[in-house]
Scaffold this motif. Structure first.
Motif, short mmCIF file in Angstrom:
data_model
loop_
_atom_site.label_atom_id
_atom_site.label_comp_id
_atom_site.label_asym_id
_atom_site.label_seq_id
_atom_site.Cartn_x
_atom_site.Cartn_y
_atom_site.Cartn_z
N LYS A 5 6.92 4.63 4.23
CA LYS A 5 5.62 5.05 3.42
C LYS A 5 4.74 5.67 3.04
CE LYS A 5 4.64 3.90 8.43
NZ LYS A 5 3.84 3.32 9.80
N LYS A 31 0.39 2.29 -3.12
CA LYS A 31 0.99 1.99 -1.85
C LYS A 31 0.45 1.26 -1.11
CE LYS A 31 3.81 3.99 -0.54
NZ LYS A 31 5.00 3.77 -0.89
N LEU A 32 -1.22 0.18 -2.25
CA LEU A 32 -1.79 -0.17 -1.17
C LEU A 32 -1.09 -2.06 -1.33
CD1 LEU A 32 -5.65 1.11 -2.51
CD2 LEU A 32 -4.34 1.55 0.10
N SER A 33 -1.23 -2.61 -0.45
CA SER A 33 -1.08 -4.19 0.17
C SER A 33 -2.23 -4.48 -1.81
CB SER A 33 -1.21 -4.39 1.04
OG SER A 33 -2.18 -4.70 1.46
N PHE A 34 -1.81 -5.64 -1.37
CA PHE A 34 -2.66 -6.61 -2.84
C PHE A 34 -3.78 -6.88 -2.09
CE2 PHE A 34 -4.24 -9.89 -5.39
CZ PHE A 34 -3.32 -9.14 -6.87
N GLY A 35 -3.88 -7.14 -0.85
CA GLY A 35 -4.39 -7.99 -0.04
C GLY A 35 -5.47 -6.56 0.34
N ALA A 72 -4.29 -12.84 -3.46
CA ALA A 72 -3.59 -11.84 -2.00
C ALA A 72 -2.89 -13.38 -1.06
CB ALA A 72 -4.89 -11.24 -1.59
N ARG A 75 0.05 -14.56 -2.29
CA ARG A 75 1.26 -13.66 -2.16
C ARG A 75 1.29 -13.94 -0.34
NH1 ARG A 75 1.39 -10.45 2.45
NH2 ARG A 75 3.10 -8.47 1.19
N ASN A 76 0.08 -13.84 0.47
CA ASN A 76 0.20 -13.83 1.81
C ASN A 76 1.46 -15.40 2.28
OD1 ASN A 76 -0.65 -11.41 1.73
ND2 ASN A 76 -2.65 -12.39 2.98
N ALA A 79 4.96 -14.85 1.32
CA ALA A 79 5.24 -14.05 2.23
C ALA A 79 5.76 -14.04 3.55
CB ALA A 79 4.99 -12.58 2.14
#
Length: 163
Positions: A5, A31-35, A72, A75-76, A79
């Protein structure tokens, strides 16, 4: 669980450093998501977005806000195993770069997002890698017609954005 994490770099920071209390922004951003990163960029004061746009990406901040949201969303889609093939992408169309406006004529296509990736990768010095990888991927998928299924125009790879 803490390692996955927080990540090893974050754990190292807290084990080794006690000041400042918060880790550097580059470490947090890893550590942050692209969104989340796209929303973080949009939430910056406009003068800060302009600095990033001018000195890091060489693009106006309003393009970057649009492009980051668009990528973003892309990517979603990937994903969550939705289709790109023969499927218009209606959410978050990328804003048009005036120099390459011909490449943004179909904002619901994967092609318009591929152009965004190409322009951003060019800024990082990786445009040849991205272009060549995309060409190889499209060539390996005989059942996919890039023009019909992904919105690529004829002769797309010879356009100025791809050279």
């Amino acid at each position: 669980e803490g390692h996955t994490k927080r990540g090893l770099a974050m754990i190292h920071y807290y084990d080794k450093y006690h000041s400042p209390v918060l880790p550097p922004i580059w470490l947090v951003c890893e550590k942050l998501s692209f969104g989340v990163l796209s929303r973080f960029f949009e939430a910056l004061r406009i003068d800060r977005r302009r600095i990033v746009g001018r000195y890091i990406w060489s693009y106006p901040e309003h393009l970057l806000v649009s492009w980051f949201h668009s990528l973003a969303n892309l990517r979603n889609i990937c994903a969550h195993q939705d289709r790109l093939w023969n499927n218009p992408i209606t959410g978050f169309p990328p804003a048009t770069h005036k120099t390459y406006s011909i490449d943004f004529t179909n904002p619901t296509s994967f092609y318009s997002r591929a152009v965004v990736i190409q322009l951003l990768m060019r800024e990082l010095g990786l445009n040849g890698w991205w272009r060549d990888s995309l060409l190889a991927l499209l060539a390996s998928c005989a059942h996919v017609d890039p023009r019909k299924h992904l919105g690529f125009p004829g002769g797309w790879n010879t356009r100025p954005v791809w050279t």
